[in-house]
Design a protein around this motif. Structure first.
Motif, PDB file in Angstrom:
ATOM      1  N   ILE A 152       0.827  -1.392   0.355  1.00 44.12           N
ATOM      2  CA  ILE A 152       0.204  -0.175   0.049  1.00 44.12           C
ATOM      3  C   ILE A 152       1.108   1.497   0.319  1.00 44.12           C
ATOM      4  N   THR A 198       3.450   4.296  -1.178  1.00 39.63           N
ATOM      5  CA  THR A 198       3.903   5.167  -2.473  1.00 39.63           C
ATOM      6  C   THR A 198       5.030   5.255  -2.994  1.00 39.63           C
ATOM      7  N   LYS A 232      -3.170   7.644   5.704  1.00 37.89           N
ATOM      8  CA  LYS A 232      -4.415   7.970   4.803  1.00 37.89           C
ATOM      9  C   LYS A 232      -3.851   7.056   3.853  1.00 37.89           C
ATOM     10  N   ASP A 233      -2.521   6.463   3.472  1.00 38.66           N
ATOM     11  CA  ASP A 233      -2.199   4.768   3.022  1.00 38.66           C
ATOM     12  C   ASP A 233      -2.465   3.710   3.711  1.00 38.66           C
ATOM     13  N   PHE A 236      -5.636   4.879   5.568  1.00 35.65           N
ATOM     14  CA  PHE A 236      -7.584   4.427   5.673  1.00 35.65           C
ATOM     15  C   PHE A 236      -8.046   3.800   4.137  1.00 35.65           C
ATOM     16  N   HIS A 237      -7.055   4.509   4.002  1.00 38.57           N
ATOM     17  CA  HIS A 237      -7.806   3.767   2.276  1.00 38.57           C
ATOM     18  C   HIS A 237      -7.809   2.694   1.712  1.00 38.57           C
ATOM     19  N   ASN A 238      -6.995   1.420   2.844  1.00 39.50           N
ATOM     20  CA  ASN A 238      -6.827   0.059   2.426  1.00 39.50           C
ATOM     21  C   ASN A 238      -7.695  -0.704   4.312  1.00 39.50           C
ATOM     22  N   GLU A 267     -14.357   7.679   5.817  1.00 42.66           N
ATOM     23  CA  GLU A 267     -14.655   7.880   5.076  1.00 42.66           C
ATOM     24  C   GLU A 267     -14.683   9.390   4.207  1.00 42.66           C
ATOM     25  N   VAL A 319     -11.221  10.016   4.555  1.00 39.73           N
ATOM     26  CA  VAL A 319     -10.749  10.127   2.577  1.00 39.73           C
ATOM     27  C   VAL A 319     -11.373  10.360   1.246  1.00 39.73           C
ATOM     28  N   ASP A 320     -12.748  10.294   1.426  1.00 37.75           N
ATOM     29  CA  ASP A 320     -13.832  11.203   0.106  1.00 37.75           C
ATOM     30  C   ASP A 320     -12.779  12.341   0.492  1.00 37.75           C
ATOM     31  N   ASN A 369     -10.162  14.010   1.072  1.00 41.86           N
ATOM     32  CA  ASN A 369      -8.666  14.247   1.444  1.00 41.86           C
ATOM     33  C   ASN A 369      -8.410  15.377   2.311  1.00 41.86           C
ATOM     34  N   ARG A 418      -6.489  12.431  12.394  1.00 40.13           N
ATOM     35  CA  ARG A 418      -6.383  10.669  12.118  1.00 40.13           C
ATOM     36  C   ARG A 418      -5.677  10.025  13.108  1.00 40.13           C
TER      37      ARG A 418
END
Length: 266
Positions: free
Chosen positions: A6, A8, A114-115, A117-119, A228, A231-232, A234, A252
């Motif tokens: 996950i 970057t 954030k990475d 949370f995306h997963n 959510e 994430v939505d 950003n 966070r």
């Protein structure tokens, strides 16, 4: 799930001998909040974030990155994401470089909350409302406060963002480190400890740099819905409002802690 799945890859980096003014431009132009710092051999020696950059009180030339960068937790691509999340929390950092190994200090990527949370598997989160985890003692700024005063308080208290309200306590927006860097305003003058005090001088008002609209959720919103929303939109934090009044804030760190306390990272 491991970090390598996950993270970057090929992150933007800077060198130890780069000027801080250059680092500020790199952060701003790439819409980043932090940068890995490399030595002449390409090894990661630290991380520089927007708080470090905002510590500069002027556009003085000759100030280099070396000396401003700070330590980071050791995270490698084969590390379990749960362990990486714990390292971020323990070090109070939102992002960190990923090294190829404990002995190979070259960079493999970057990992952030954030990475993560995306997963996450949101369905596995505990059924909690944000009222159970939110911070109810929220520092705010007025829209007609001076930028220099808010800047100073953000530095002193290491805040990444402060909600902006009217004198009728109506939430209007938020001022963040990114707002200040993009605006290019420099901290000047002296200030008192009170965020809402006025400051004489030519410092612009917060309303000129703040982000609008203010994204918010209610106190009965679930923790999964709060993630959510982050994430939505950003964003790094989200305000909690009831009946158009600010009642708290969720960041966070508190949301990541909830993820660690559940099975959503398994």
């Amino acid at each position: 799930m491991i970090v390598g799945d996950i993270m970057t890859s090929e992150p933007v980096c800077i060198r130890e001998n780069d000027l801080m003014t250059h680092a500020r431009h790199v952060l701003r132009d790439n819409h980043l909040h932090s940068l890995p710092v490399l030595d002449a051999n390409g090894r990661v020696t630290g991380i520089l974030d927007d708080h470090d950059v905002l510590r500069l009180q002027s556009n003085r030339s000759g100030v280099t990155v070396n000396g401003y960068a700070h330590e980071f937790p050791l995270i490698t691509p084969d590390m379990d994401v749960r362990d990486a999340a714990r390292h971020l929390l323990d070090s109070r950092q939102h992002r960190a470089p990923v090294l190829n190994s404990s002995t190979d200090k070259s960079i493999a990527g970057m990992i952030s909350d954030k990475d993560i949370f995306h997963n996450v598997h949101l369905m596995k989160l505990h059924r909690k409302e944000v009222s159970e985890i939110m911070n109810t003692k929220v520092t705010t700024a007025y829209n007609d406060d001076n930028v220099s005063r808010v800047w100073g308080n953000m530095l002193e208290w290491k805040y990444s963002g402060i909600p902006v309200i009217s004198h009728d306590d109506e939430p209007l927006g938020i001022v963040t480190r990114s707002n200040l860097m993009k605006a290019g305003f420099i901290r000047t003058g002296n200030r008192s400890a009170d965020t809402h005090d006025s400051l004489s001088g030519d410092s612009p008002k917060v309303e000129r740099v703040m982000s609008t609209p203010l994204y918010s959720i209610s106190s009965t919103t679930s923790v999964s819905k709060a993630i959510e929303a982050l994430v939505d939109h950003n964003i790094g934090r989200i305000c909690v409002t009831d009946d158009k009044h600010l009642v708290g804030m969720v960041d966070r760190f508190s949301l990541l802690r909830e993820c660690l306390d559940s099975t959503c990272l398994d």
